[in-house]
Every structure is written in C-alpha cells, then in structure tokens.
Design a protein around this motif. Structure first.
Motif, PDB file in Angstrom:
ATOM      1  N   TYR A  88       0.858  -1.188   0.000  1.00  0.00           N
ATOM      2  CA  TYR A  88       0.000   0.000   0.000  1.00  0.00           C
ATOM      3  C   TYR A  88       0.894   1.239   0.000  1.00  0.00           C
ATOM      4  CZ  TYR A  88      -3.756  -3.231   1.082  1.00  0.00           C
ATOM      5  OH  TYR A  88      -4.653  -4.259   1.030  1.00  0.00           O
ATOM      6  N   ARG A  90       0.454   4.357   0.173  1.00  0.00           N
ATOM      7  CA  ARG A  90       0.213   5.506   1.064  1.00  0.00           C
ATOM      8  C   ARG A  90       0.447   5.173   2.525  1.00  0.00           C
ATOM      9  NH1 ARG A  90      -4.841   6.924  -2.533  1.00  0.00           N
ATOM     10  NH2 ARG A  90      -5.787   5.231  -1.385  1.00  0.00           N
ATOM     11  N   LEU A  91       0.659   3.880   2.834  1.00  0.00           N
ATOM     12  CA  LEU A  91       0.850   3.499   4.232  1.00  0.00           C
ATOM     13  C   LEU A  91       2.326   3.236   4.517  1.00  0.00           C
ATOM     14  CD1 LEU A  91      -2.168   1.071   4.761  1.00  0.00           C
ATOM     15  CD2 LEU A  91      -2.029   3.509   5.255  1.00  0.00           C
ATOM     16  N   LYS A  95       2.917   0.524   9.490  1.00  0.00           N
ATOM     17  CA  LYS A  95       1.455   0.339   9.404  1.00  0.00           C
ATOM     18  C   LYS A  95       1.105  -1.014   8.787  1.00  0.00           C
ATOM     19  CE  LYS A  95      -2.214   3.339  10.054  1.00  0.00           C
ATOM     20  NZ  LYS A  95      -2.211   3.805  11.401  1.00  0.00           N
ATOM     21  N   PHE A  99      -0.941  -3.824  10.651  1.00  0.00           N
ATOM     22  CA  PHE A  99      -2.169  -4.378  10.057  1.00  0.00           C
ATOM     23  C   PHE A  99      -2.142  -5.909  10.108  1.00  0.00           C
ATOM     24  CE2 PHE A  99      -4.308  -5.570   5.869  1.00  0.00           C
ATOM     25  CZ  PHE A  99      -5.570  -5.608   6.435  1.00  0.00           C
ATOM     26  N   GLU A 102      -2.775  -6.960  13.675  1.00  0.00           N
ATOM     27  CA  GLU A 102      -4.189  -6.793  14.003  1.00  0.00           C
ATOM     28  C   GLU A 102      -5.023  -7.891  13.341  1.00  0.00           C
ATOM     29  OE1 GLU A 102      -7.124  -3.088  13.656  1.00  0.00           O
ATOM     30  OE2 GLU A 102      -5.012  -2.585  13.318  1.00  0.00           O
ATOM     31  N   SER A 103      -4.686  -8.199  12.082  1.00  0.00           N
ATOM     32  CA  SER A 103      -5.444  -9.203  11.340  1.00  0.00           C
ATOM     33  C   SER A 103      -5.274 -10.588  11.939  1.00  0.00           C
ATOM     34  CB  SER A 103      -4.988  -9.227   9.879  1.00  0.00           C
ATOM     35  OG  SER A 103      -5.158  -7.958   9.294  1.00  0.00           O
ATOM     36  N   GLU A 105      -4.481 -11.075  15.018  1.00  0.00           N
ATOM     37  CA  GLU A 105      -4.835 -10.955  16.438  1.00  0.00           C
ATOM     38  C   GLU A 105      -3.720 -11.508  17.340  1.00  0.00           C
ATOM     39  OE1 GLU A 105      -9.633 -11.275  16.369  1.00  0.00           O
ATOM     40  OE2 GLU A 105      -8.532 -12.845  15.323  1.00  0.00           O
ATOM     41  N   LYS A 126       6.795   5.823   3.936  1.00  0.00           N
ATOM     42  CA  LYS A 126       5.687   5.246   3.180  1.00  0.00           C
ATOM     43  C   LYS A 126       6.211   4.147   2.273  1.00  0.00           C
ATOM     44  CE  LYS A 126       2.366   8.938   3.338  1.00  0.00           C
ATOM     45  NZ  LYS A 126       1.627   9.982   2.654  1.00  0.00           N
ATOM     46  N   MET A 142       5.545  -9.286   7.431  1.00  0.00           N
ATOM     47  CA  MET A 142       4.117  -9.534   7.655  1.00  0.00           C
ATOM     48  C   MET A 142       3.844 -11.038   7.756  1.00  0.00           C
ATOM     49  SD  MET A 142       2.549  -6.704   5.016  1.00  0.00           S
ATOM     50  CE  MET A 142       0.801  -6.963   5.342  1.00  0.00           C
TER      51      MET A 142
ATOM     52  N   THR B   2     -12.697 -10.321  10.838  1.00  0.00           N
ATOM     53  CA  THR B   2     -11.606  -9.355  10.953  1.00  0.00           C
ATOM     54  C   THR B   2     -11.894  -8.108  10.131  1.00  0.00           C
ATOM     55  OG1 THR B   2     -10.541 -10.533   9.152  1.00  0.00           O
ATOM     56  CG2 THR B   2      -9.813 -11.072  11.378  1.00  0.00           C
ATOM     57  N   ALA B   5     -10.443  -4.778  11.287  1.00  0.00           N
ATOM     58  CA  ALA B   5      -9.042  -4.533  10.945  1.00  0.00           C
ATOM     59  C   ALA B   5      -8.921  -4.030   9.514  1.00  0.00           C
ATOM     60  CB  ALA B   5      -8.230  -5.813  11.133  1.00  0.00           C
ATOM     61  N   VAL B   6      -9.683  -4.659   8.599  1.00  0.00           N
ATOM     62  CA  VAL B   6      -9.664  -4.219   7.199  1.00  0.00           C
ATOM     63  C   VAL B   6     -10.177  -2.780   7.106  1.00  0.00           C
ATOM     64  CG1 VAL B   6     -10.547  -4.659   4.880  1.00  0.00           C
ATOM     65  CG2 VAL B   6      -9.993  -6.583   6.371  1.00  0.00           C
ATOM     66  N   ARG B   8     -10.215  -0.394   9.398  1.00  0.00           N
ATOM     67  CA  ARG B   8      -9.259   0.581   9.957  1.00  0.00           C
ATOM     68  C   ARG B   8      -8.114   0.832   8.991  1.00  0.00           C
ATOM     69  NH1 ARG B   8     -10.560  -1.159  15.163  1.00  0.00           N
ATOM     70  NH2 ARG B   8      -9.347  -3.055  14.939  1.00  0.00           N
ATOM     71  N   LYS B   9      -7.579  -0.270   8.429  1.00  0.00           N
ATOM     72  CA  LYS B   9      -6.479  -0.143   7.476  1.00  0.00           C
ATOM     73  C   LYS B   9      -6.939   0.662   6.268  1.00  0.00           C
ATOM     74  CE  LYS B   9      -5.927  -2.226   4.094  1.00  0.00           C
ATOM     75  NZ  LYS B   9      -6.208  -1.742   2.743  1.00  0.00           N
ATOM     76  N   SER B  12      -7.379   4.436   6.948  1.00  0.00           N
ATOM     77  CA  SER B  12      -6.134   5.217   6.985  1.00  0.00           C
ATOM     78  C   SER B  12      -5.484   5.281   5.607  1.00  0.00           C
ATOM     79  CB  SER B  12      -5.155   4.686   8.035  1.00  0.00           C
ATOM     80  OG  SER B  12      -5.203   3.317   8.139  1.00  0.00           O
ATOM     81  N   ASP B  13      -5.769   4.304   4.755  1.00  0.00           N
ATOM     82  CA  ASP B  13      -5.239   4.345   3.396  1.00  0.00           C
ATOM     83  C   ASP B  13      -6.000   5.378   2.557  1.00  0.00           C
ATOM     84  OD1 ASP B  13      -3.808   3.678   1.117  1.00  0.00           O
ATOM     85  OD2 ASP B  13      -5.053   1.950   0.642  1.00  0.00           O
ATOM     86  N   ALA B  14      -7.321   5.260   2.542  1.00  0.00           N
ATOM     87  CA  ALA B  14      -8.135   6.107   1.663  1.00  0.00           C
ATOM     88  C   ALA B  14      -8.134   7.574   2.101  1.00  0.00           C
ATOM     89  CB  ALA B  14      -9.568   5.577   1.604  1.00  0.00           C
ATOM     90  N   ARG B  16      -5.748   9.216   2.974  1.00  0.00           N
ATOM     91  CA  ARG B  16      -4.533   9.865   2.468  1.00  0.00           C
ATOM     92  C   ARG B  16      -4.594  10.105   0.966  1.00  0.00           C
ATOM     93  NH1 ARG B  16      -3.140   7.226   7.002  1.00  0.00           N
ATOM     94  NH2 ARG B  16      -1.448   8.053   8.281  1.00  0.00           N
ATOM     95  N   LEU B  99      -3.373  -8.556   1.081  1.00  0.00           N
ATOM     96  CA  LEU B  99      -4.521  -8.476   1.988  1.00  0.00           C
ATOM     97  C   LEU B  99      -5.080  -9.859   2.294  1.00  0.00           C
ATOM     98  CD1 LEU B  99      -6.624  -6.695   3.438  1.00  0.00           C
ATOM     99  CD2 LEU B  99      -7.831  -6.475   1.282  1.00  0.00           C
ATOM    100  N   ARG B 117     -14.254   3.038   3.713  1.00  0.00           N
ATOM    101  CA  ARG B 117     -14.459   4.138   2.751  1.00  0.00           C
ATOM    102  C   ARG B 117     -15.734   4.916   3.089  1.00  0.00           C
ATOM    103  NH1 ARG B 117     -10.392   3.117  -2.000  1.00  0.00           N
ATOM    104  NH2 ARG B 117      -9.148   1.765  -0.701  1.00  0.00           N
TER     105      ARG B 117
END
Lengths: 311, 309
Positions: A88, A90-91, A95, A99, A102-103, A105, A126, A142, B2, B5-6, B8-9, B12-14, B16, B99, B117
């Motif tokens: 990604y 922009r991340l 991050k 992610f 978090e995914s 857990e 980024k 990841m 989950t 989590a998707v 939130r991610k 923060s992506d969109a 920006r 993802l 979104r």
C-alpha cells in the motif's frame, strides 16, 4: 501429521491446464522446495493452497483444514509471502506490519519484526517509496507475524540482492529451527538446495520429480559426460562407442565428440576409440550436477534423464 | 471476523488520497463561499420583507434547498472517486494478494472496505455542512440548526450509499477500469438518464399495457424513489420545505409529489390522496434509500466470493 496434502488437484484456466492431476504431501516440520521454470504452475498451486484460486478438480488440505472451505483458519496459522503482490503506497512500512498483527490478532512487536527482516529505521517511511527488495522484506515481516506453523513463500528471493537473499535464508532457517513447516517455490535450484528436505519439480503443470536432494543427487551422479577432441576420426570407432553398454548417448560434431555414460565406463570409451582407429588428442569430464539435472527436467533437451516421479 | 481490521487499514489508506481532499476542497468551497452571499441575500430579504408570508419563506431551510442543488450531483462523484477502486484497484496492483494472505474472508474484505471508505466520505460531508452552517451564522440569516443537522445526516447517508454502490461494483469487477466504467455508468443512469428511462417506460406501458393511470403513477413514483439520488432529494425536500413554502400543505406530501416527473401524475396523486399514505412516508423512503447500502455490496460479494483472484 501432514501439513499440506494435495489430492489429484487440477486447475484449468479456459483452455489452459495450469496444474494437471497433482498429488503430493508435505509433512509437518518439513522444508519443501517447489521447483520449476516460470509458468510451470507453481504460483497457481500456491494460490490454491491459499484459496486465491479454486481447483477445477481435486482436494487440498492445509494444516488439517480444507483449503477452500476453511481458508481463513488456514491463513490464521500460515505466513505467506505471495508472488506478484504490491504494498500500500500511502501506508508506512510499520502500518503494514501493524495491520498484519491486528489481522492475525497477535501481540507481536512491529519494530522487532521490521528489524528482523532488515528494515530497521525504515518503518516510518511510506511503503510506496520502497524498492522491490524492501517491499519483499516488508511482506516477509508480515508473513512472520504470529509465529506461523506454516510458511508459504512464493519465489522469496525476488528483487533481493545476493546478500538480501542470504539474510532471508537465514531467517527461514530460524523459522525451521522453531519448528515451522516451510513450503517455498523457486525457479532457481541453488536457492533451495541448501535448506530443503525434499523437492518437487513441476513442469507444464505436472509433477516430474519428487525426492530428497540426496535422492536426486544419487540419480544424477551415476551419469557423466565426456567431451573428447579427436585428431583423427573414425565412423567405426564412434559406432563401437555407441554400442558399449553403459553409454547412453553419443553426439558427433566434426572432430568433437560428446559421450554421456555411466561413471565407470569412461576409460573404456577412450580405449575403445583408440582400438578402433581413432586418435584422441584431448578429453574432459564434465561433472553431472544437480543444476544439469534440473535444467534437463525443465528445458526441452531431447536427452532428458528418465527419473521416476515418486509421489 | 476481521472486517474491523480491514476497515481501519482501509480508512487510513483512503483518507490519504489526494483525490479525496482535492474534490472535497472544491465541495467545501462551493458549500461556503457562494452560500455566504446567498444566505446574506435571503437574510436581508427576510428582514426587509413587508409581506409576512414572504418573510416566512426566507429562512435557512430555503438555503438547504440551494445546498441540495450542489450536494445531489456532487456527493456521489466524491463517493465514486474514493471507492470505485476499493477492491478492483487492489486486484490490479496486487495489494489484494497481500490483503488476502492475512486471515480475512472475502466477506471481511467487502464489509471492511464498505466501512472504511464509508467512514472516509462522511468526513468531508460533515466538514462542509458544519462550515456551511457557520457561514449562515455569520450572515444576516438566522440558522435553523435542526434542519441543517438532518440535512447533514441525509447527505452523509447519500455519500455512504454511493460508496456502497461503488464498493459493490468494485468487488464484482475484474479490473479497476471495469469498476470505473460500471460506477460512472450507474452515476449517469441515476443522475441523468433515470427520468428519460421513466418517461420512456411510462409511454410504453400506457400504449401497450392494460393498466390504469393510477397504477402507472404508482409505478413512476416507486421507481423514482428507488433511485437513491431522487430519494435523497425527496427526503431533503421533506425536511426543508416549510408550510409557508408549500402554502400550508404537508411538506412531506409535497416533496413526494415533486418526485413525480409529469404534471398529469402530480395532479392524479393530489386527486387520489388526501393525505400521504404510509408507504410513501419518509420512513418508507428512508428504508429503501438505506437498503442500497446492503444491496450492491451483497451482489458484489457473491460475485467476488466465487472468483479466482
């Protein structure tokens, strides 16, 4: 217990049969190399393990779960380094790892993971600005989240310099020591030779070899290639060599001769040539290597050695 | 599960996205700068009006109807721009592989994208309406805050509805380009072509189908309100029409009649119904409007679920 089990799996994309009746199983704790040239069906097979792609026929079980029906359960315990992915833009790198944490857990420390894959100090940047190699390291970080029972790595050294590839192998070794099962694909044998317990070689969607590295090596070391330069040729001599038992092929090319034969008959090839009226001015023995075997399996050389696929 | 989590991610992506804030800046600008002068004009008009009935019409509720002219076409565009690539774009770039390497089901992905979104679109809309209200406060016009709050909520809902439509199409599309064509097509259908479609259908049915005028009128109204942009217009009309504006009629009743495209049908409606039937109430229209949030994501998910990546 079995970590991965493929039972007569086929995948058809339109008119293309990408994977053809593939059966194999990988034991827990095993390091399994999945080899083959580009386009052999390696990624399609890996995509089916992860339910990115559904098999046309057959059944896949991963970590005791049905790979299609219980894919989330599979991926909860699996770390994946996919092929042809992107990050990604922009991340930040951090991050991304957060992610994944978090995914899955889990309570891993993102900075620790970033440091482990050699991205310390890069976490706040980024990911869009990362090089291909850095993106590969990030995805690897990841994949390591949550100490997965199974690591599925599709062409893990893509984009990495030799040093980076070595560092990655080092981490894979640590994961193996921890007890993880590792399934990884490569189109280069050298990357898997040192770490794999067993390898499968895939070609045109079919399994052409399945053995330990030792087993494959034994299969090739009985063969040698003699490169001979003749100062005086003789058709009779060549026919006589061809007739020797233990000689599998003879290629004549002007004054040059290439003889594939068993290791033990090399001397007899040379003496037979001299006896039948040819003169040998020079000769060289080419060591048969795993690379040449792999090349033979995966390229269209006419004299591909016959090796049994033992699923 | 989950999807949080998707979401939130994805949020923060969109958030920006340069596109989001570029378009939103323009939207906010339109919602404030000219609105100040219009509000000032209405406010001064109300103070100077000698006719009390005219003065009663000149409120900030009238201004909401001006804002509606901007929000109805503009909000769906922002929503589509930020959401059309939500899933198809990830498929194109390969981030979808990253993802789905994590333990998310495809339902988690669609739900998370919708939430992420949807959250993103709400921000510029609330910002724009708050700033717009502020501008009214600064002008000579008195702010009717209740109507403004309702308008803000309905507009945020319109944004979420179009995010949902775009996410649904994005889940079903094979490529980002397909998703773009699909969402732009839906936009054009709902904002430009819908009325022609309705009048064409009306002509066809009145010519060839053995149904009465009343049935045709109901069909026209139901189909008009099935269009989320039209439903939004009608709901905003219902909250912003004052009795001074409608000449004593029930504002909701008038707002529903306005959704009918032809004068004949409007007349017929008025002849048929003394008061508004419950199935055309704000609640009923809101229910249909909100159901768009579930409809396309569900269809998109069903396609996405069965597809190879």
């Amino acid at each position: 217990m079995t970590a991965i089990e493929l039972d007569s799996v086929s995948k058809r994309f339109g008119s293309v049969l990408a994977v053809d009746d593939l059966s194999l199983s990988v034991e827990e704790g095993e390091v399994f190399g999945f080899l083959g040239p580009n386009g052999a069906g390696k990624t399609t097979t890996i995509d089916m393990l992860l339910d990115f792609v559904r098999p046309t026929e057959g059944r896949i079980t991963v970590l005791g779960h049905d790979a299609q029906g219980e894919s989330v359960a599979v991926r909860r315990r699996t770390g994946v380094l996919p092929e042809g992915f992107d990050v990604y833009d922009r991340l930040t790198g951090r991050k991304h790892v957060e992610f994944a944490i978090e995914s899955k857990e889990t309570d891993d420390d993102p900075d620790e993971l970033l440091a482990r894959v050699g991205l310390d100090g890069e976490g706040e940047r980024k990911a869009g600005g990362y090089s291909k190699g850095m993106a590969q390291r990030l995805a690897f970080a990841m994949a390591l989240v949550g100490d997965p029972d199974l690591l599925v790595l599709d062409e893990p050294s893509t984009g990495l310099d030799p040093n980076g590839a070595m560092e990655m192998r080092e981490i894979v070794r640590e994961e193996i020591d921890r007890g993880a099962t590792v399934f990884f694909s490569s189109h280069v044998l050298g990357q898997v030779e040192a770490v794999c317990d067993r390898v499968a070689i895939l070609r045109d969607g079919r399994l052409v070899a399945l053995d330990t590295i030792e087993g494959l090596r034994d299969a090739v070391e009985t063969e040698a290639t003699l490169s001979i330069t003749l100062s005086k040729g003789s058709d009779d001599a060549i026919s006589a060599v061809r007739a020797l038992s233990g000689v599998s092929s003879v290629e004549a090319n002007g004054t040059g001769l290439r003889v594939s034969c068993e290791d033990g008959v090399k001397t007899r090839v040379l003496t037979t040539l001299e006896e039948e009226g040819a003169s040998v001015s020079d000769f060289e023995t080419e060591e048969a290597s795993l690379e040449s075997l792999f090349a033979a399996y995966t390229t269209d050389e006419p004299d591909r050695p016959e090796a049994e696929a033992k699923p | 599960m989950t999807w949080q989590a998707v979401a939130r991610k994805d949020f923060s992506d969109a958030i920006r996205s340069w596109w989001l804030w570029g378009l939103s800046a323009l939207f906010i600008l339109i919602f404030t700068l000219p609105i100040y002068f219009i509000a000032e004009g209405i406010g001064v008009g109300a103070q100077e009006a000698t006719d009390p009935e005219a003065a009663a019409v000149l409120t900030s509720d009238l201004l909401v109807q001006v804002l509606l002219l901007v929000s109805a076409p503009f909000v769906p565009i922002i929503a589509i721009v930020i959401a059309y690539a939500a899933i198809a774009g990830e498929r194109d770039s390969g981030t979808l592989k990253l993802l789905l390497s994590l333990p998310h089901s495809r339902a988690d992905v669609v739900a998370g994208k919708l939430l992420g979104r949807g959250g993103v679109i709400v921000l510029p809309i609330l910002l724009a309406t708050v700033l717009s209200a502020l501008v009214v406060v600064l002008s000579a016009l008195e702010l009717r805050a209740g109507t403004f709050v309702q308008f803000a909520l309905l507009t945020a809902l319109l944004g979420v509805v179009f995010v949902a439509i775009a996410v649904g199409i994005s889940a079903a599309a094979r490529t980002g380009k397909q998703a773009m064509v699909g969402t732009v097509g839906i936009y054009v259908l709902f904002t430009v072509l819908w009325n022609s479609f309705l009048s064409g259908l009306n002509e066809l049915l009145s010519e060839y189908a053995p149904v009465g005028d009343e049935t045709l009128m109901h069909l026209q109204l139901v189909l008009a309100l099935a269009n989320p942009v039209e439903a939004y217009r009608s709901l905003v009309g219902s909250i912003s029409y004052t009795e001074a504006f409608t000449g004593g009629e029930d504002p909701t009743y008038v707002a529903r009649i306005d959704a009918l495209a032809t004068f004949e049908h409007q007349l017929l409606f008025a002849e048929t119904f003394e008061t508004l039937p419950a199935y055309y109430s704000d609640f009923a229209v809101l229910l249909v409007f909100v159901s768009w949030i579930a409809l396309l994501p569900l269809v998109g998910f069903l396609v996405f679920r069965d597809e190879d990546l």
